[in-house]
Design an enzyme around this catalytic site. Structure first.
Site, PDB file in Angstrom:
ATOM      1  N   GLY A   9      -1.676   4.464   4.237  1.00 27.19           N
ATOM      2  CA  GLY A   9      -0.608   5.438   4.030  1.00 27.19           C
ATOM      3  C   GLY A   9      -0.981   6.846   4.463  1.00 27.19           C
ATOM      4  N   ASN A  10      -2.259   7.200   4.302  1.00 28.80           N
ATOM      5  CA  ASN A  10      -2.684   8.563   4.649  1.00 28.80           C
ATOM      6  C   ASN A  10      -2.602   8.829   6.150  1.00 28.80           C
ATOM      7  OD1 ASN A  10      -4.935   6.625   4.570  1.00 28.80           O
ATOM      8  ND2 ASN A  10      -6.086   8.319   5.430  1.00 28.80           N
ATOM      9  N   LYS A 127       5.061  -6.350  -8.152  1.00 30.62           N
ATOM     10  CA  LYS A 127       4.716  -5.200  -7.311  1.00 30.62           C
ATOM     11  C   LYS A 127       5.675  -4.040  -7.578  1.00 30.62           C
ATOM     12  CE  LYS A 127       3.325  -2.953  -3.508  1.00 30.62           C
ATOM     13  NZ  LYS A 127       1.991  -2.347  -3.418  1.00 30.62           N
ATOM     14  N   LYS A 211       0.062  -5.001   3.044  1.00 35.11           N
ATOM     15  CA  LYS A 211      -0.194  -4.705   4.456  1.00 35.11           C
ATOM     16  C   LYS A 211      -1.595  -5.127   4.897  1.00 35.11           C
ATOM     17  CE  LYS A 211      -2.664  -0.776   5.486  1.00 35.11           C
ATOM     18  NZ  LYS A 211      -3.534  -0.256   4.461  1.00 35.11           N
ATOM     19  N   LYS A 273      -7.797  -4.608   0.088  1.00 31.54           N
ATOM     20  CA  LYS A 273      -8.575  -4.323   1.311  1.00 31.54           C
ATOM     21  C   LYS A 273      -9.839  -5.182   1.328  1.00 31.54           C
ATOM     22  CE  LYS A 273      -6.904   0.383   1.226  1.00 31.54           C
ATOM     23  NZ  LYS A 273      -5.685   0.062   1.969  1.00 31.54           N
TER      24      LYS A 273
END
Ligand code: ADP
Ligand code: MG
Length: 311
Positions: A9-10, A127, A211, A273
């Site tokens: 997102g960053n 979520k 993602k 991740k």
């Protein structure tokens, strides 16, 4: 060498998480400068990206404008953000490549991902997405069939399914573009969730795919050698946020899985991740790295961040 790069997102908002168009374009420039540095080496690159803040903004517009224009479902929001971020990213990438005298063609692909209609997320959504609302406003959306949860002081929040991605349906198109020499932006937001009906028809469903898990699956499907998950921290950290915090450097999958089992990685952020890099290497990928944008060249060509190696 083929690299799958997942941008967090960053890479698409400013440091405070603001997502005005100019913030997104400025963040894309920074991210794509790093990608162009990587492309100056002899590598094929597929880029994927998150879309949380962008989908969040679309959901607010849906809510506020519902009496004027029809709200669109979550899979549509995902597709819209893939298209918008896709062109913003390739514009920024082409400018960065031109500045370096590197010649590559680029393409952004609206990408669908298959999920199981029986995924437990569809019966027990977990979520959280979008903004918090007071109980009375949430009640209106519950009447429209949405699931909202009481989160106490902050108010109510919508929860949706976050199903496991089973297949990147448009991976053959990604593959063909990569083989034709394109740098491809694909599968943003984990892919547009789809189910296959009994007669074989595909249809979009309201859900959010992680993602990073989508990135790991796309990486395996297109035969990437290296998966890089680029976020806003240079390493995954043990005992994160405590005085005993320790960076994780180069480790085996077994070690990283063991750390995850001890609860070192938060489920809504670093956890997926870590899962993604482990899955990629477990499925035969050569190397997977979690690091920040400033280290992606080293992550691919040398050693950086939290690295999991085959064998
Ligand atoms: P992105 O938006 O890049 O996909 P997230 O914001 O979801 O990434 O996850 C990255 C964040 O995870 C970091 O900024 C950090 O605050 C948080 N985090 C949680 N646990 C850990 C950990 N064990 N090590 C490092 N970062 C962690
Ligand atoms: Mg983030």
């Amino acid at each position: 060498m083929r690299v799958l790069l997942a941008l967090g997102g960053n890479a698409m908002t400013n440091a405070e998480g603001r997502a005005r168009p100019e913030d997104q374009i400025a963040a894309a420039r920074v991210a794509m400068a790093a990608v162009a540095d990587l492309l100056a080496h002899d590598v094929e690159v597929v880029v994927t990206h998150g879309n949380g803040p962008q989908v969040g903004n679309l959901l607010v517009k849906n809510e506020l404008a519902a009496s004027v224009v029809p709200p669109v479902p979550l899979d549509w929001c995902g597709a819209q953000t893939q298209a918008t971020l896709g062109f913003v990213l390739v514009d920024a990438l082409e400018a960065a490549l031109a500045a370096r005298g590197v010649e590559r063609r680029t393409a952004a692909l609206v990408t669908r991902a298959l999920v199981d209609p029986d995924d437990p997320g569809f019966t027990h959504p977990t979520k959280p997405i979008g903004r918090y609302l007071p109980a009375d406003e949430a009640a209106v959306l519950v009447d429209h069939g949405e699931t909202w949860e009481d989160r106490g002081e902050k108010g109510w929040r919508r929860v949706v399914a976050s199903p496991e991605p089973l297949e990147i349906l448009d991976a053959p198109a990604v593959q063909a573009l990569v083989e034709a020499g394109f740098v491809v932006v694909a599968n943003g937001g984990g892919g547009i969730p789809h189910v296959r009906d009994a007669d074989g028809t595909l249809r979009g469903v309201e859900a959010v795919i992680d993602k990073d898990l989508g990135a790991a699956l796309l990486a395996r499907t297109v035969g990437a050698d290296v998966l890089v998950v680029a976020t806003d921290v240079p390493h995954a950290v043990l005992a994160y946020g405590t005085p005993d915090a320790r960076d994780v450097g180069t480790v085996s999958v077994a070690e990283l899985r063991a750390y995850a089992g001890e609860g070192h990685f938060a489920s809504g952020s670093m956890g997926p991740k870590v899962d993604a890099v482990c899955r990629f290497v477990e499925a035969g990928g050569r190397k997977a790295v979690i690091t920040d944008l400033g280290h992606i060249v080293e992550a691919v060509t040398g050693e950086a961040g939290t690295t999991v190696l085959q064998g």
